[in-house]
Design an enzyme around this catalytic site. Structure first.
Site, PDB file in Angstrom:
ATOM      1  N   TYR A  57       1.043  -1.119  -0.241  1.00 60.41           N
ATOM      2  CA  TYR A  57       0.108   0.045   0.025  1.00 60.41           C
ATOM      3  C   TYR A  57       0.963   1.257  -0.041  1.00 60.41           C
ATOM      4  CZ  TYR A  57      -3.669  -3.267   1.636  1.00 60.41           C
ATOM      5  OH  TYR A  57      -4.614  -4.322   1.759  1.00 60.41           O
ATOM      6  N   HIS A 113       0.489 -11.844   1.840  1.00 60.33           N
ATOM      7  CA  HIS A 113      -0.464 -10.942   1.164  1.00 60.33           C
ATOM      8  C   HIS A 113      -1.355 -11.661   0.200  1.00 60.33           C
ATOM      9  CE1 HIS A 113      -1.688  -6.434   0.247  1.00 60.33           C
ATOM     10  NE2 HIS A 113      -2.575  -7.238  -0.024  1.00 60.33           N
TER      11      HIS A 113
HETATM   12  N1  LIG Z   1      -5.758  -8.733   1.701  1.00 59.05           N
HETATM   13  C1  LIG Z   1      -5.934  -8.288   0.731  1.00 59.05           C
HETATM   14  O1  LIG Z   1      -5.661  -8.460  -0.523  1.00 59.05           O
HETATM   15  C2  LIG Z   1      -6.776  -6.887   0.751  1.00 59.05           C
HETATM   16  C3  LIG Z   1      -7.290  -6.520  -0.730  1.00 59.05           C
HETATM   17  C4  LIG Z   1      -8.156  -5.118  -0.686  1.00 59.05           C
HETATM   18  C5  LIG Z   1      -8.413  -4.573   0.837  1.00 59.05           C
HETATM   19  N2  LIG Z   1      -7.713  -4.910   1.729  1.00 59.05           N
HETATM   20  C6  LIG Z   1      -7.758  -4.170   2.993  1.00 59.05           C
HETATM   21  O2  LIG Z   1      -9.208  -3.975   3.123  1.00 59.05           O
HETATM   22  C7  LIG Z   1      -9.784  -2.581   3.434  1.00 59.05           C
HETATM   23  C8  LIG Z   1     -11.063  -2.252   2.991  1.00 59.05           C
HETATM   24  O3  LIG Z   1     -11.391  -3.102   1.625  1.00 59.05           O
HETATM   25  P1  LIG Z   1     -11.620  -1.879   0.349  1.00 59.05           P
HETATM   26  O4  LIG Z   1     -11.295  -0.665   0.629  1.00 59.05           O
HETATM   27  O5  LIG Z   1     -11.326  -2.526  -0.962  1.00 59.05           O
HETATM   28  O6  LIG Z   1     -13.240  -1.793   0.276  1.00 59.05           O
HETATM   29  P2  LIG Z   1     -14.492  -1.490   1.427  1.00 59.05           P
HETATM   30  O7  LIG Z   1     -13.772  -0.974   2.812  1.00 59.05           O
HETATM   31  O8  LIG Z   1     -15.437  -2.455   1.597  1.00 59.05           O
HETATM   32  O9  LIG Z   1     -14.968  -0.264   0.624  1.00 59.05           O
HETATM   33  C9  LIG Z   1     -14.504   0.946   0.549  1.00 59.05           C
HETATM   34  C10 LIG Z   1     -15.318   1.768  -0.179  1.00 59.05           C
HETATM   35  O10 LIG Z   1     -16.434   1.775   0.269  1.00 59.05           O
HETATM   36  C11 LIG Z   1     -16.925   3.209   0.737  1.00 59.05           C
HETATM   37  N3  LIG Z   1     -17.473   3.220   2.153  1.00 59.05           N
HETATM   38  C12 LIG Z   1     -16.981   3.093   3.426  1.00 59.05           C
HETATM   39  N4  LIG Z   1     -17.746   3.224   4.156  1.00 59.05           N
HETATM   40  C13 LIG Z   1     -19.002   3.391   3.754  1.00 59.05           C
HETATM   41  C14 LIG Z   1     -20.245   3.345   4.270  1.00 59.05           C
HETATM   42  N5  LIG Z   1     -20.665   3.478   5.644  1.00 59.05           N
HETATM   43  N6  LIG Z   1     -21.403   3.821   3.287  1.00 59.05           N
HETATM   44  C15 LIG Z   1     -21.091   3.449   1.965  1.00 59.05           C
HETATM   45  N7  LIG Z   1     -19.929   3.565   1.613  1.00 59.05           N
HETATM   46  C16 LIG Z   1     -19.019   3.537   2.470  1.00 59.05           C
HETATM   47  C17 LIG Z   1     -15.556   4.127   0.710  1.00 59.05           C
HETATM   48  O11 LIG Z   1     -15.615   5.283   0.139  1.00 59.05           O
HETATM   49  P3  LIG Z   1     -15.112   6.633   1.198  1.00 59.05           P
HETATM   50  O12 LIG Z   1     -13.882   6.297   1.574  1.00 59.05           O
HETATM   51  O13 LIG Z   1     -15.393   7.724   0.254  1.00 59.05           O
HETATM   52  O14 LIG Z   1     -15.962   6.345   2.423  1.00 59.05           O
HETATM   53  C18 LIG Z   1     -14.842   3.236  -0.342  1.00 59.05           C
HETATM   54  O15 LIG Z   1     -15.149   3.504  -1.854  1.00 59.05           O
HETATM   55  C19 LIG Z   1      -8.720  -2.031   2.398  1.00 59.05           C
HETATM   56  O16 LIG Z   1      -8.554  -0.707   2.842  1.00 59.05           O
HETATM   57  C20 LIG Z   1      -7.460  -2.687   2.958  1.00 59.05           C
HETATM   58  O17 LIG Z   1      -6.920  -2.265   4.139  1.00 59.05           O
HETATM   59  C21 LIG Z   1      -7.001  -6.175   1.677  1.00 59.05           C
END
Ligand SMILES: NC(=O)c1ccc[n+]([C@@H]2O[C@H](COP(=O)([O-])OP(=O)(O)OC[C@H]3O[C@@H](n4cnc5c(N)ncnc54)[C@H](OP(=O)(O)O)[C@@H]3O)[C@@H](O)[C@H]2O)c1
Length: 268
Positions: A57, A113
């Site tokens: 990241y 990862h």
């Molecule tokens: N291990 C892996 O391979 C892997 C892969 C992907 C992600 N991750 C981790 O998982 C975390 C979360 O995953 P992600 O960022 O892919 O997806 P997520 O948290 O499921 O969704 C994030 C999206 O949803 C929006 N959002 C957040 N809260 C909300 C709410 N209450 N209502 C409506 N929309 C909302 C955010 O927009 P806003 O920011 O504008 O609120 C953003 O566009 C990542 O940040 C990372 O740390 C790990």
């Protein structure tokens, strides 16, 4: 273990070696630099006590700055980071780099990862075990692994991951995967919990309306009631707070089943 009054789910889970991991952590991808530092600061101020980052990241330094600031004022925040798959063979150097950027002497949770080159990565897993034995990390796990890949690690080393992180939302619900994790004593943590199911799905909208909550809160609550941790990301303090405020209500069994059924509906 912290219990809440109305929802009665634990707010944290005890992993191997006594690590008490909050069920809702703060996701930090794709935040970087000052934006990442400020977002993590806001998340901590709002009550998050666990932050999810990764070498990949390119924000470990920003996360580390915010966490160090919190720790300096007596607020302990757990940090998860992940070994980049191109670091196979250089795991120890990679970990030392993460520790330096994070300004920590120990990472709370260190994950592989992705399965390196699609394999289980037994060599890397041995290095994670060694890092835990050496006290450089508290708990270890994997991310984006199949159960077959996890079993390969267990067969080869006798050591199961403390936790597996994978993309997990209602549209991806997989009862067998969840049961297999439970059988092996592995905690499941949802990444991208809000991204893979449309938040305007009528089942989510209607359930949210009944509880006076939002569809995002319904998904995170559904995770908790399945015993699944989650690391939602938001750059907006109001949504950060919303995503953490999921301990004061409870979904009924039939509501849980209706949300489980979205996965089958999404593939048919
Ligand atoms: N291990 C892996 O391979 C892997 C892969 C992907 C992600 N991750 C981790 O998982 C975390 C979360 O995953 P992600 O960022 O892919 O997806 P997520 O948290 O499921 O969704 C994030 C999206 O949803 C929006 N959002 C957040 N809260 C909300 C709410 N209450 N209502 C409506 N929309 C909302 C955010 O927009 P806003 O920011 O504008 O609120 C953003 O566009 C990542 O940040 C990372 O740390 C790990």
């Amino acid at each position: 273990m912290a219990m809440d009054e109305k929802g009665s789910e634990a707010a944290s889970v005890r992993l191997g070696f006594g690590l008490e991991l909050p069920m809702i952590g703060f996701g930090t991808f794709p935040l970087r630099g000052e934006t990442a530092r400020r977002a993590v600061e806001s998340a901590i101020a709002l009550g998050y006590r666990s932050v999810d980052t990764a070498m990949r990241y390119r924000n470990e330094d920003a996360v580390g700055a915010a966490v160090a600031e919190a720790r300096a004022t007596g607020t302990d925040v757990l940090v998860t980071t992940k070994l980049a798959t191109d670091q196979v063979g250089h795991e120890r150097e990679a970990l030392l780099g993460s520790l330096r950027r994070l300004r920590l002497s120990r990472v709370d949770l260190w994950l592989i990862h992705w399965p390196p080159g699609g394999s289980a990565g037994v060599g890397s897993w041995r290095e994670l075990i060694r890092a835990r034995d050496d006290g450089l990390v508290s708990a270890i796990g994997v991310s984006n692994y199949s159960i077959a890949q996890i079993d390969r690690l267990i067969e080869s080393t006798g050591t199961a991951p403390d936790l597996v992180q994978r993309s997990w939302g209602p549209n991806e619900f997989d009862e067998n995967y969840l049961a297999a994790c439970a059988e092996r004593g592995i905690m499941l943590c949802a990444h991208s919990p809000l991204r893979t199911t449309p938040l305007d799905h009528p089942v989510l909208v209607e359930t949210a309306r009944r509880h006076g909550r939002t569809p995002a809160q319904v998904i995170l609550r559904w995770d908790l009631q399945h015993g699944v941790a989650a690391v939602p990301k938001s750059a907006e303090p109001a949504r950060m707070a919303e995503n953490l405020d999921v301990f004061g209500f409870r979904l009924a069994d039939e509501e849980m089943r209706a949300i489980d059924a979205l996965a089958a509906a999404s593939v048919s």
